[in-house]
Design a protein around this motif. Sequence first.
Motif, PDB file in Angstrom:
ATOM      1  N   GLU A 166      -0.973   3.493   8.260  1.00 43.79           N
ATOM      2  CA  GLU A 166      -1.308   2.902   6.954  1.00 43.79           C
ATOM      3  C   GLU A 166      -2.296   3.794   6.196  1.00 43.79           C
ATOM      4  O   GLU A 166      -3.403   3.377   5.835  1.00 43.79           O
ATOM      5  CB  GLU A 166      -1.892   1.497   7.135  1.00 43.79           C
ATOM      6  CG  GLU A 166      -0.965   0.499   7.808  1.00 43.79           C
ATOM      7  CD  GLU A 166       0.097  -0.064   6.877  1.00 43.79           C
ATOM      8  OE1 GLU A 166       0.173   0.365   5.716  1.00 43.79           O
ATOM      9  OE2 GLU A 166       0.851  -0.938   7.321  1.00 43.79           O
ATOM     10  N   ASN A 223      -3.874   2.527   2.630  1.00 44.39           N
ATOM     11  CA  ASN A 223      -4.365   1.153   2.508  1.00 44.39           C
ATOM     12  C   ASN A 223      -5.626   1.047   1.681  1.00 44.39           C
ATOM     13  O   ASN A 223      -5.803   0.116   0.902  1.00 44.39           O
ATOM     14  CB  ASN A 223      -4.634   0.569   3.906  1.00 44.39           C
ATOM     15  CG  ASN A 223      -3.574  -0.446   4.289  1.00 44.39           C
ATOM     16  OD1 ASN A 223      -2.558  -0.579   3.619  1.00 44.39           O
ATOM     17  ND2 ASN A 223      -3.804  -1.158   5.376  1.00 44.39           N
ATOM     18  N   SER A 281       3.772   2.374   7.381  1.00 46.66           N
ATOM     19  CA  SER A 281       3.472   1.706   6.117  1.00 46.66           C
ATOM     20  C   SER A 281       4.223   0.383   6.036  1.00 46.66           C
ATOM     21  O   SER A 281       5.243   0.195   6.702  1.00 46.66           O
ATOM     22  CB  SER A 281       3.863   2.599   4.934  1.00 46.66           C
ATOM     23  OG  SER A 281       3.628   1.946   3.700  1.00 46.66           O
ATOM     24  N   ASP A 285       4.518  -0.692   2.703  1.00 43.22           N
ATOM     25  CA  ASP A 285       4.723  -0.642   1.257  1.00 43.22           C
ATOM     26  C   ASP A 285       5.905   0.265   0.919  1.00 43.22           C
ATOM     27  O   ASP A 285       5.839   1.485   1.106  1.00 43.22           O
ATOM     28  CB  ASP A 285       3.454  -0.117   0.584  1.00 43.22           C
ATOM     29  CG  ASP A 285       3.538  -0.172  -0.945  1.00 43.22           C
ATOM     30  OD1 ASP A 285       4.641  -0.405  -1.475  1.00 43.22           O
ATOM     31  OD2 ASP A 285       2.500   0.012  -1.596  1.00 43.22           O
ATOM     32  N   GLU A 314       5.321   3.427  -1.329  1.00 48.13           N
ATOM     33  CA  GLU A 314       4.741   4.610  -0.697  1.00 48.13           C
ATOM     34  C   GLU A 314       5.819   5.461  -0.040  1.00 48.13           C
ATOM     35  O   GLU A 314       5.909   6.668  -0.267  1.00 48.13           O
ATOM     36  CB  GLU A 314       3.715   4.189   0.360  1.00 48.13           C
ATOM     37  CG  GLU A 314       2.473   3.541  -0.189  1.00 48.13           C
ATOM     38  CD  GLU A 314       1.557   3.038   0.917  1.00 48.13           C
ATOM     39  OE1 GLU A 314       0.499   2.495   0.571  1.00 48.13           O
ATOM     40  OE2 GLU A 314       1.897   3.181   2.115  1.00 48.13           O
TER      41      GLU A 314
END
Length: 351
Positions: free
Chosen positions: A184, A187, A216, A218, A221
């Motif tokens: 991550e 973040n 991740s 997301d 991203e």
Amino acid sequence: MSQKSTSCQYIFSDVQQPNLPLINGKDVSCIFDGNQQVVAVNHVNFGIEEGKITAIIGESGSGKSTLLRLIYGLAEPATGEVRYRGWLVPTRKDKLIPGHDAMKLVSQGFDDLNQYAKVWDNVASQLPNTDLDRKRNKTQDVLAKLRIDHLAQKRVADLSGGEKQRVAICRALINDPEVLLMDEPFNQVDAAFRDDLQQDIQQIVLDTGLTVVLVSHDPAEVLAMADYLVVMKNGHIVDQGDPTDLYYRPQNPYTARLLAKSNVLTADQASDLGIESDGLVSIHQEAIQFKEVENGRFWVKESRFRGMFTEIILGNDKLDLHVVQFPAKTIKKNTRIDILVSSVHYFESKS
């Protein structure tokens, strides 16, 4: 890059297996024992190519961080094996200090950083004092690559989350690892600076041939920077491949929802839109248009202003469809409409 590592010095019985990807997982599982046994990774197979950015994506609890730890050697496989350049990755039972010699891991919590030391000292401390000129030049170079050379004399404790992340990456890169593992990594990076950090990492990969594996949750991203995606759900790998392929042609409905917030419909719901199918289908939000019709069969259920675009929920008693309207417009709730669908993805029937 560092010298190519083998596991011979740790696992004497190991024999190198040729013709594998740089990092290869075969039938890998990881089980945590406690009050209740948890299967964090469940019989997965994967291959990670050299000089590429591979992203492992999934919801919280999907097993993605555990898979990263298995790759690094911090976790012990319950079944199967993880190999690096054809050699077994040594784990805690094989090494006094766990972690593969050719890899570096950047975790979420900045645990390795000395908060009250300067940025320069945090990075330079990773190099020996046997060649002070090289140590100085190398530290300056890696700080410049991550664009934090102007922060060299600042204490880490006085930095923002995004700046601390760059320091942690500098510490990981200072000794030229072959693989950079990141859990991550964005973040704690403000959205305004996230693109810059992603571009810096991509440029380092191009310049050095570094292999990056990042975790991740997301999709924005990973779609922006990854060359290859591994999609995890409940400890299983449900999809893997090129990001564009997985966005438009996912094998699993979970992937469609995760990457595109796609509308996944049953055959019965799809038929209400005039779409014939034997199983599930997905329709991306951007593939749906609508027009106001006085006696339309559908209606606007909700309208949410999102800045540049409006998220609209429309449908009937049988289905809800999420739609992106760009540029953003105002439309009243309960407005009667007809729905136009420009593209549909059909999932293979499990029957």
